[in-house]
Design an enzyme around this catalytic site. Structure first.
Site, PDB file in Angstrom:
ATOM      1  N   ARG A  87       1.029  -5.065  -5.161  1.00 16.05           N
ATOM      2  CA  ARG A  87       1.231  -6.225  -4.298  1.00 16.05           C
ATOM      3  C   ARG A  87       1.464  -7.395  -5.252  1.00 16.05           C
ATOM      4  NH1 ARG A  87      -0.671  -4.088   0.619  1.00 16.05           N
ATOM      5  NH2 ARG A  87      -2.436  -2.677   0.442  1.00 16.05           N
ATOM      6  N   ARG A 124      -5.692  -1.873   9.030  1.00 16.53           N
ATOM      7  CA  ARG A 124      -5.614  -3.347   8.988  1.00 16.53           C
ATOM      8  C   ARG A 124      -5.870  -3.915  10.386  1.00 16.53           C
ATOM      9  NH1 ARG A 124      -3.637  -6.124   4.560  1.00 16.53           N
ATOM     10  NH2 ARG A 124      -2.557  -4.357   3.666  1.00 16.53           N
ATOM     11  N   THR A 139       4.095   2.647   5.638  1.00 17.01           N
ATOM     12  CA  THR A 139       2.685   2.190   5.662  1.00 17.01           C
ATOM     13  C   THR A 139       1.923   3.082   6.633  1.00 17.01           C
ATOM     14  OG1 THR A 139       1.169   0.488   6.481  1.00 17.01           O
ATOM     15  CG2 THR A 139       3.437   0.304   7.230  1.00 17.01           C
ATOM     16  N   ASP A 189      -0.333   2.223   8.476  1.00 21.01           N
ATOM     17  CA  ASP A 189      -0.880   1.449   9.595  1.00 21.01           C
ATOM     18  C   ASP A 189      -0.042   1.517  10.880  1.00 21.01           C
ATOM     19  OD1 ASP A 189      -2.752   0.653   7.733  1.00 21.01           O
ATOM     20  OD2 ASP A 189      -1.784  -1.275   7.316  1.00 21.01           O
ATOM     21  N   GLY A 195       0.829  -1.216   0.000  1.00 23.08           N
ATOM     22  CA  GLY A 195       0.000   0.000   0.000  1.00 23.08           C
ATOM     23  C   GLY A 195       0.854   1.253   0.000  1.00 23.08           C
ATOM     24  N   ASP A 210       5.417  -5.132   5.953  1.00 23.33           N
ATOM     25  CA  ASP A 210       6.040  -6.426   6.266  1.00 23.33           C
ATOM     26  C   ASP A 210       6.241  -7.321   5.035  1.00 23.33           C
ATOM     27  OD1 ASP A 210       3.316  -6.722   6.117  1.00 23.33           O
ATOM     28  OD2 ASP A 210       3.090  -7.840   7.981  1.00 23.33           O
ATOM     29  N   ASP A 270       2.131  -0.578  11.773  1.00 19.42           N
ATOM     30  CA  ASP A 270       1.917  -1.928  12.304  1.00 19.42           C
ATOM     31  C   ASP A 270       3.144  -2.816  12.165  1.00 19.42           C
ATOM     32  OD1 ASP A 270       1.927  -2.206   9.558  1.00 19.42           O
ATOM     33  OD2 ASP A 270       0.258  -3.624   9.493  1.00 19.42           O
TER      34      ASP A 270
END
Ligand code: F6P
Length: 358
Positions: free
Chosen positions: A75, A174, A128, A130, A14, A106, A132
């Protein structure tokens, strides 16, 4: 050690605001070190399909403030196969690309490790919205995304106050609730649900009922996209219906979705991208690889990618049977301590939110 002459840069997964700032920093730093830069077009699939373009400081001038990624992203499923990696390595050989920087999340770093194993030294830069990636306190794009979400919610708050409505807002991220929690705190939301912490829906309904009874007009509720009901439905949609049906409220549902990913990066993202980008190039020049740039307690520090990925899987409870076999007991202890710290951070934030959600 022979000096690197050519590096490739790609963005994958993303997109995130600040990716262009990283690209600019890396291109300019590499070029000032006499290294040629090649932009891989469209993520790892650019390597599979030989889509690249040479980048000079002139090419990246003016992109620091642009959202998205000017070298595009995707992706790439084919890259997840051994044949795909071999093809990517082959392209690097043919083009004389001696090292790579991969900007993304990741999945991007798994690819970076594969490239390193196959002889193309690669470092990762976390990009990202996120936030995360367990090993780093910060990922490029997060600050812009949370500010964008907040701006949208502030606007919705204006109109829900006018109409005495309740706005249920679904926020990206996410499986990570930090984006949601931060904007819930900053927007003065009355309830927030995130994937990491069980949500007491009955208590939230009761709180909202009471607030309305006391005369509260507009109310904002923030729900992470990663929260689902036991039977797999989007909790944001289910909760909106419940508030409408059970309390008879005039509700409005908004899914912020990809609006959060676009737009001009904030100074936080431009600066972090620039520092991480320069550090990545310095490390490649020093002959290092298989590292991901992390921000830890305000400092940019490179961490071994395989350690970062294992810690990530540990935190996300996705460890597979042999994932920890190659690590020492001390390394595993460090991973566990990091996971405990991350869980404590999110719990603390949630408790702060709950104590002021009124
Ligand atoms: O990882 C960034 C992210 O925007 C997540 O917040 C979201 O779940 C996902 O990507 C959406 O992916 P796509 O752009 O492929 O729809």
């Amino acid at each position: 050690m022979e000096k690197i002459k050519k590096i490739g840069i790609l963005t994958s997964g993303g997109d995130a605001p600040g990716m262009n700032a990283a690209l600019r920093a890396m291109t300019n730093k590499a070029s000032s070190e006499g290294i040629e830069v090649v932009g891989i077009i469209g993520g790892y699939s650019g390597l599979l399909n030989n889509k690249v373009k040479t980048l000079t400081p002139e090419d990246v001038s003016g992109i620091i403030g642009l959202g998205g990624t000017t070298i595009y992203t995707d992706r790439c499923l084919e890259f997840a196969t051994e044949a795909g990696v071999q093809k990517a390595v082959q392209t690097c050989r043919e083009l004389g690309i001696e090292a790579l920087v991969a900007i993304g999340g990741d999945g991007t770093f798994r690819g970076a490790t594969d490239m390193t194993i196959h002889g193309v030294p690669t470092v990762g830069v976390p990009g990202t919205i996120d936030n995360d990636i367990t090993a780093t306190d910060y990922t490029i794009g997060f600050d812009t995304a949370q500010n964008t979400a907040l701006e949208m919610i502030d606007r919705m708050r204006d109109t829900c106050e006018s109409h005495a409505r309740v706005n249920i807002i679904e926020i990206m991220g996410r499986d990570c609730g930090e984006l949601t929690l931060n904007v819930a705190i900053a927007s003065g939301a009355v309830a927030a649900a995130i994937p990491e912490i069980p949500f007491d829906a009955d208590a939230a309904v009761e709180r909202i009922r009471k607030l309305r009874e006391e005369g509260r007009r507009g109310m904002v509720i923030c729900i992470s996209e990663g929260v689902f009901t036991a039977d797999g439905k989007k909790f944001s949609e289910v909760f909106e219906k419940r508030l409408h049906d059970e309390l008879g409220l005039d509700t409005k549902f908004a899914r912020l979705a990809h609006v959060q990913r676009g737009g001009q990066p904030t100074i936080r993202d431009r600066k972090t991208a620039s520092v991480m980008g320069v550090t990545a190039i310095e490390l490649l020049i020093e002959g290092k690889s298989d590292l991901v740039m992390c921000e830890i307690d305000g400092q940019i520090k490179p961490i071994e990618i395989r350690w970062a990925l294992a810690a990530d899987r540990m935190y996300k409870k996705k460890l597979k049977d042999n994932d920890l076999d190659s690590f020492t007991a001390e390394q595993i202890d460090e991973m566990e301590a990091l996971c405990d710290r991350r869980a404590a951070e999110i719990e603390r934030l949630y408790n702060v939110f709950e104590s002021i959600a009124k």
